[in-house]
Design a protein around this motif. Structure first.
Motif, PDB file in Angstrom:
ATOM      1  N   ALA A 142       0.843  -1.203   0.000  1.00 44.86           N
ATOM      2  CA  ALA A 142       0.000   0.000   0.000  1.00 44.86           C
ATOM      3  C   ALA A 142       0.876   1.250   0.000  1.00 44.86           C
ATOM      4  CB  ALA A 142      -0.936  -0.009   1.203  1.00 44.86           C
ATOM      5  N   ARG A 143       1.962   1.218   0.773  1.00 45.45           N
ATOM      6  CA  ARG A 143       2.854   2.376   0.827  1.00 45.45           C
ATOM      7  C   ARG A 143       3.515   2.623  -0.520  1.00 45.45           C
ATOM      8  NH1 ARG A 143       5.749   0.604   4.440  1.00 45.45           N
ATOM      9  NH2 ARG A 143       4.466   1.353   6.188  1.00 45.45           N
ATOM     10  N   GLU A 144       3.903   1.568  -1.201  1.00 49.96           N
ATOM     11  CA  GLU A 144       4.517   1.720  -2.524  1.00 49.96           C
ATOM     12  C   GLU A 144       3.553   2.391  -3.501  1.00 49.96           C
ATOM     13  OE1 GLU A 144       5.726  -2.137  -3.741  1.00 49.96           O
ATOM     14  OE2 GLU A 144       7.294  -2.321  -2.218  1.00 49.96           O
ATOM     15  N   ASN A 145       2.283   2.024  -3.418  1.00 49.04           N
ATOM     16  CA  ASN A 145       1.314   2.614  -4.338  1.00 49.04           C
ATOM     17  C   ASN A 145       0.983   4.053  -3.959  1.00 49.04           C
ATOM     18  OD1 ASN A 145       0.454   0.697  -6.512  1.00 49.04           O
ATOM     19  ND2 ASN A 145       0.194  -0.651  -4.749  1.00 49.04           N
ATOM     20  N   TRP A 146       1.026   4.381  -2.673  1.00 42.96           N
ATOM     21  CA  TRP A 146       0.901   5.793  -2.283  1.00 42.96           C
ATOM     22  C   TRP A 146       2.089   6.595  -2.813  1.00 42.96           C
ATOM     23  CZ3 TRP A 146      -2.209   9.454  -0.492  1.00 42.96           C
ATOM     24  CH2 TRP A 146      -1.632  10.624   0.033  1.00 42.96           C
ATOM     25  N   ASP A 147       3.300   6.037  -2.634  1.00 41.03           N
ATOM     26  CA  ASP A 147       4.496   6.728  -3.122  1.00 41.03           C
ATOM     27  C   ASP A 147       4.437   6.934  -4.630  1.00 41.03           C
ATOM     28  OD1 ASP A 147       5.478   6.790  -0.557  1.00 41.03           O
ATOM     29  OD2 ASP A 147       6.802   5.052  -0.811  1.00 41.03           O
ATOM     30  N   ALA A 148       3.855   5.970  -5.345  1.00 43.62           N
ATOM     31  CA  ALA A 148       3.728   6.116  -6.802  1.00 43.62           C
ATOM     32  C   ALA A 148       2.852   7.318  -7.154  1.00 43.62           C
ATOM     33  CB  ALA A 148       3.150   4.841  -7.405  1.00 43.62           C
ATOM     34  N   LEU A 149       1.793   7.522  -6.384  1.00 51.29           N
ATOM     35  CA  LEU A 149       0.946   8.694  -6.625  1.00 51.29           C
ATOM     36  C   LEU A 149       1.728   9.989  -6.384  1.00 51.29           C
ATOM     37  CD1 LEU A 149      -2.471   7.668  -4.982  1.00 51.29           C
ATOM     38  CD2 LEU A 149      -1.784   7.466  -7.371  1.00 51.29           C
ATOM     39  N   GLN A 150       2.534   9.997  -5.335  1.00 52.94           N
ATOM     40  CA  GLN A 150       3.318  11.188  -5.039  1.00 52.94           C
ATOM     41  C   GLN A 150       4.345  11.468  -6.136  1.00 52.94           C
ATOM     42  OE1 GLN A 150       2.668  13.080  -2.061  1.00 52.94           O
ATOM     43  NE2 GLN A 150       0.906  11.716  -2.276  1.00 52.94           N
ATOM     44  N   GLN A 151       5.034  10.436  -6.552  1.00 49.25           N
ATOM     45  CA  GLN A 151       6.071  10.611  -7.571  1.00 49.25           C
ATOM     46  C   GLN A 151       5.484  11.063  -8.901  1.00 49.25           C
ATOM     47  OE1 GLN A 151       9.406  10.390  -7.228  1.00 49.25           O
ATOM     48  NE2 GLN A 151       9.152  10.025  -5.020  1.00 49.25           N
ATOM     49  N   ALA A 152       4.295  10.582  -9.219  1.00 54.92           N
ATOM     50  CA  ALA A 152       3.652  10.934 -10.494  1.00 54.92           C
ATOM     51  C   ALA A 152       2.807  12.206 -10.386  1.00 54.92           C
ATOM     52  CB  ALA A 152       2.783   9.770 -10.977  1.00 54.92           C
ATOM     53  N   GLU A 153       2.850  12.831  -9.224  1.00 55.80           N
ATOM     54  CA  GLU A 153       2.191  14.122  -8.985  1.00 55.80           C
ATOM     55  C   GLU A 153       0.675  14.069  -9.168  1.00 55.80           C
ATOM     56  OE1 GLU A 153       4.184  17.084 -11.345  1.00 55.80           O
ATOM     57  OE2 GLU A 153       5.942  17.090 -10.036  1.00 55.80           O
ATOM     58  N   TYR A 154       0.080  12.978  -8.658  1.00 54.87           N
ATOM     59  CA  TYR A 154      -1.380  12.938  -8.560  1.00 54.87           C
ATOM     60  C   TYR A 154      -1.816  13.846  -7.417  1.00 54.87           C
ATOM     61  CZ  TYR A 154      -1.841   9.030 -11.824  1.00 54.87           C
ATOM     62  OH  TYR A 154      -1.830   8.240 -12.952  1.00 54.87           O
ATOM     63  N   ASP A 155      -3.076  14.217  -7.428  1.00 55.42           N
ATOM     64  CA  ASP A 155      -3.650  15.014  -6.348  1.00 55.42           C
ATOM     65  C   ASP A 155      -3.955  14.071  -5.182  1.00 55.42           C
ATOM     66  OD1 ASP A 155      -4.968  16.707  -4.667  1.00 55.42           O
ATOM     67  OD2 ASP A 155      -6.696  17.072  -5.987  1.00 55.42           O
ATOM     68  N   ALA A 156      -2.981  13.899  -4.317  1.00 55.62           N
ATOM     69  CA  ALA A 156      -3.109  12.956  -3.206  1.00 55.62           C
ATOM     70  C   ALA A 156      -2.577  13.624  -1.944  1.00 55.62           C
ATOM     71  CB  ALA A 156      -2.327  11.672  -3.495  1.00 55.62           C
ATOM     72  N   THR A 157      -3.451  13.806  -0.948  1.00 57.03           N
ATOM     73  CA  THR A 157      -3.075  14.546   0.252  1.00 57.03           C
ATOM     74  C   THR A 157      -3.449  13.785   1.513  1.00 57.03           C
ATOM     75  OG1 THR A 157      -5.202  15.725   0.239  1.00 57.03           O
ATOM     76  CG2 THR A 157      -3.348  16.778  -0.887  1.00 57.03           C
ATOM     77  N   GLU A 158      -2.750  14.111   2.596  1.00 57.36           N
ATOM     78  CA  GLU A 158      -3.009  13.517   3.902  1.00 57.36           C
ATOM     79  C   GLU A 158      -4.037  14.358   4.659  1.00 57.36           C
ATOM     80  OE1 GLU A 158       1.199  11.962   5.459  1.00 57.36           O
ATOM     81  OE2 GLU A 158       1.269  13.994   4.578  1.00 57.36           O
ATOM     82  N   VAL A 159      -4.952  13.664   5.344  1.00 61.51           N
ATOM     83  CA  VAL A 159      -5.902  14.330   6.232  1.00 61.51           C
ATOM     84  C   VAL A 159      -5.581  13.852   7.642  1.00 61.51           C
ATOM     85  CG1 VAL A 159      -8.316  14.689   6.827  1.00 61.51           C
ATOM     86  CG2 VAL A 159      -7.660  14.382   4.427  1.00 61.51           C
TER      87      VAL A 159
END
Length: 474
Positions: A87-104
Motif C-alpha cells: 500500500a505504501r509503494e502505491n501511495w508513493d507512486a501517486l506522489q512521484q507521479a504528482e497525482y492530487d493525493a493529500t493527507e488528512v
C-alpha cells in the motif's frame, strides 16, 4: 461465498502459489476503476477517501487507472503510518507521479469537495466493530454527499460476514468486492459486483500457509490419548506431537502393563494407567468421565491393537463421548454405523479408507468425490493419508500436498493425529484437520534434505513448531 477470515487465508495461499499480493492489489485497483467508469463518464469529479491498509492501497492503484477523470485522493492519517509495504509503494507512486493525493491528519478538517463519485476505501473485510476516528466522521461526511458512493470490498463500518453495522457505516450505492461475494452482502441495500482478480482456484483447493492463520500462537488445551497395549510408541508419538502443536498438557491412558514403557519415552507426558494389558469395555466409563470432565480433546486408537473387545470398547467410548476426538488407526473400525454426539476427525490411510466404505484409489487426489461422499455419509471429518492427503467434511474438500516419500515410515500417522488434536482445541474439526495435515507434511519437508529416506517419525517432533509458525514458507 467466502468469509473474511477465509478470504485472508486464500490471499496468503495465492502468494505461496506465486501470485504476489502486489499483483492482486493491481488487479483489485483496476476493478475499482472499472466500477467508477461504469457509474460516471470521463471528466467526472472523483474523490477517493482511503485508509492506511490494503483497502486504501487498492484505491491508490485505482487512481492511476482513472486519468480520464478529475481524481483526488484523501488519505486518512499520515503516510508514514500506512500499514503494509505494498500500500505504501502505491501511495508513493501517486506522489512521484504528482497525482492530487493529500493527507488528512484531522478528521474535523476533512473537506469533501463537490463530486460525482466518492470511493470509500477506508476499511476492508478484515475490520469489524464500530468505526473509530477518523473513519467515523469521514463516513458521516461521505453519507451526506450527493455523490454516488462506491465502496471498495465492503462499505466501511459493515461486517462483511453478517451485514451488520455497529454505529455509523458508509451507505454505499455500489460495492466492488473481490474474488467472491461475502455472507453479509445479502442484507446490503447496494449493488454488488464481484471482480475476478486472478486468485487461482488452487488457493482454495490446496491447503496452504494461509490455513495456519487461526492456529499460530494459540494454546490447544488438554489432549487425552487413549492408546497402547500391543504397541507403545504410537501413543507416545501422538501425545508428544500434540504438545508440539500447542497443547498445554498431554495425557496418555494406557494399560498398566505398558504404562511405564510409554512414560519412558518422554518425561513431558502424563501417563494414567488402567488395569489390564489392552483396552476393554470395562474401562470405558472411567475414560469418558475423565475426558468429559476436563474438556479434553481425545486421540483414540494409536497402538490399541485390533482385538475384538478393544474395537467394542472404542465404539462404546465414542457412543458415550460428546466432545472432540481424533480417531486413528486401530479405532477406525468402530466408525461405520457409529451413533455419536462427538465431533470427530477420522484419519484413515488409503487401505483403512477402503475398509470404511470409501474409494480404493492409489491417487487420493483423484478420489476426492468419493472421500467427500463418505464424509457426508459418516457425518464426520475424514482426513485420508497418502502421497497427497485429502480432507473433507462432506461439503468442503481440500487437498494437502506437503510431505515426502521419507514419511512412509511408520509413526508419521500417529504424529499427525497428535498435531490435529493439539490444534482442535482452537479451531473447528475441518480446519484442524486441514492445518494439521499441512503442518505434519511441512515438518517432514523441513527434514528431508538432512534425512531423506532415513527420516524417523520422532524426528518430526522437533520441526512441528517451526512448521506451524511458517518460518520456512518461502
Amino acid at each position: 461465498m467466502i468469509t473474511a477470515d477465509r478470504m485472508a487465508a486464500v490471499d496468503e495461499n495465492a502468494e505461496a502459489l506465486g501470485v504476489p499480493r502486489k499483483q492482486l492489489m493491481e488487479s483489485s485497483g483496476n476493478a475499482v476503476a472499472r466500477e467508477v467508469r461504469d457509474v460516471a463518464s470521463p471528466g467526472a469529479r472523483v474523490v477517493v477517501v482511503a485508509g492506511r491498509g490494503n483497502n486504501g492501497g487498492d484505491a491508490f492503484v485505482a487512481a492511476r487507472f482513472l486519468d480520464d477523470y478529475d481524481v483526488s485522493v484523501l488519505l486518512l492519517g499520515r503516510a508514514e503510518t500506512i500499514g503494509t509495504d505494498i500500500a505504501r509503494e502505491n501511495w508513493d507512486a501517486l506522489q512521484q507521479a504528482e497525482y492530487d493525493a493529500t493527507e488528512v491528519t484531522d478528521s474535523r478538517a476533512l473537506d469533501l469537495p463537490d463530486c460525482d463519485v466518492v470511493v470509500d476505501a477506508m476499511l476492508g473485510t478484515g475490520v469489524t466493530g464500530a468505526l473509530r476516528e477518523p473513519e467515523a466522521t469521514a463516513a458521516e461526511t461521505i453519507n451526506e454527499s450527493d455523490a454516488t458512493i462506491v465502496a471498495v470490498d465492503v462499505p466501511s463500518g459493515v461486517n462483511a460476514d453478517t451485514g451488520e453495522a455497529k454505529g455509523t457505516a458508509v451507505d454505499a450505492d455500489r460495492v466492488i468486492t473481490f474474488h467472491d461475494t461475502k455472507p453479509g452482502f445479502d442484507d446490503l441495500d447496494s449493488d454488488v459486483t464481484v471482480a475476478n482478480i486472478g486468485i487461482p482456484d488452487a488457493a482454495e483447493r490446496f491447503v496452504g500457509p494461509g490455513d495456519l492463520r487461526g492456529v499460530r500462537g494459540e494454546v490447544g488445551g488438554r489432549v487425552f490419548v487413549i492408546g497402547g497395549g500391543p504397541f507403545t510408541g504410537a501413543p507416545a508419538l501422538a501425545a508428544q506431537s500434540a504438545l508440539r502443536a500447542g497443547a498445554d498438557l498431554s495425557f496418555v491412558a494406557a494399560p498398566d502393563a505398558v504404562a511405564g514403557e510409554i512414560q519412558g519415552y518422554a518425561e513431558d507426558l502424563i501417563v494414567q494407567p488402567y488395569e489390564g494389558d489392552r483396552l476393554t469395555p470395562e474401562q470405558v466409563d472411567g475414560l469418558v468421565e475423565t475426558a468429559e470432565g476436563y474438556d479434553d480433546t481425545v486421540v483414540l486408537g494409536p497402538g490399541l491393537g485390533n482385538a475384538d473387545e478393544t474395537i467394542e470398547a472404542a465404539k462404546s467410548f465414542l457412543e458415550s463421548f460428546t466432545g472432540r476426538a481424533v480417531v486413528d488407526a486401530d479405532a477406525l473400525p468402530a466408525i461405520p454405523d457409529l451413533d455419536t454426539d462427538a465431533t470427530l476427525v477420522c484419519t484413515p490411510n488409503r487401505k483403512e479408507l477402503a475398509k470404511m466404505g470409501g474409494p480404493d484409489a492409489d491417487d487420493l487426489s483423484e478420489a476426492t468425490d468419493g472421500i467427500e461422499s463418505l464424509a457426508a455419509d459418516l457425518g464426520h471429518v475424514v482426513l485420508t493419508k497418502g502421497a497427497t492427503d485429502v480432507v473433507s467434511d462432506g461439503e468442503r474438500t481440500r487437498v494437502v500436498r506437503t510431505g515426502n516419500t521419507g514419511m512412509k515410515v511408520g509413526g508419521t500417522g500417529d504424529v499427525l493425529a497428535g498435531i490435529v488434536a493439539g490444534l482442535f482445541g482452537t479451531v473447528d474439526a475441518f480446519d484442524a484437520a486441514c492445518a494439521g495435515s499441512y503442518v505434519n507434511g511441512r515438518a517432514g519437508d523441513l527434514l528431508y534434505d538432512e534425512h531423506g529416506e532415513g527420516l524417523l517419525a520422532s524426528d518430526l517432533l522437533d520441526t512441528v513448531p517451526a512448521a506451524i509458525r511458517g518460518e520456512f514458507d518461502g
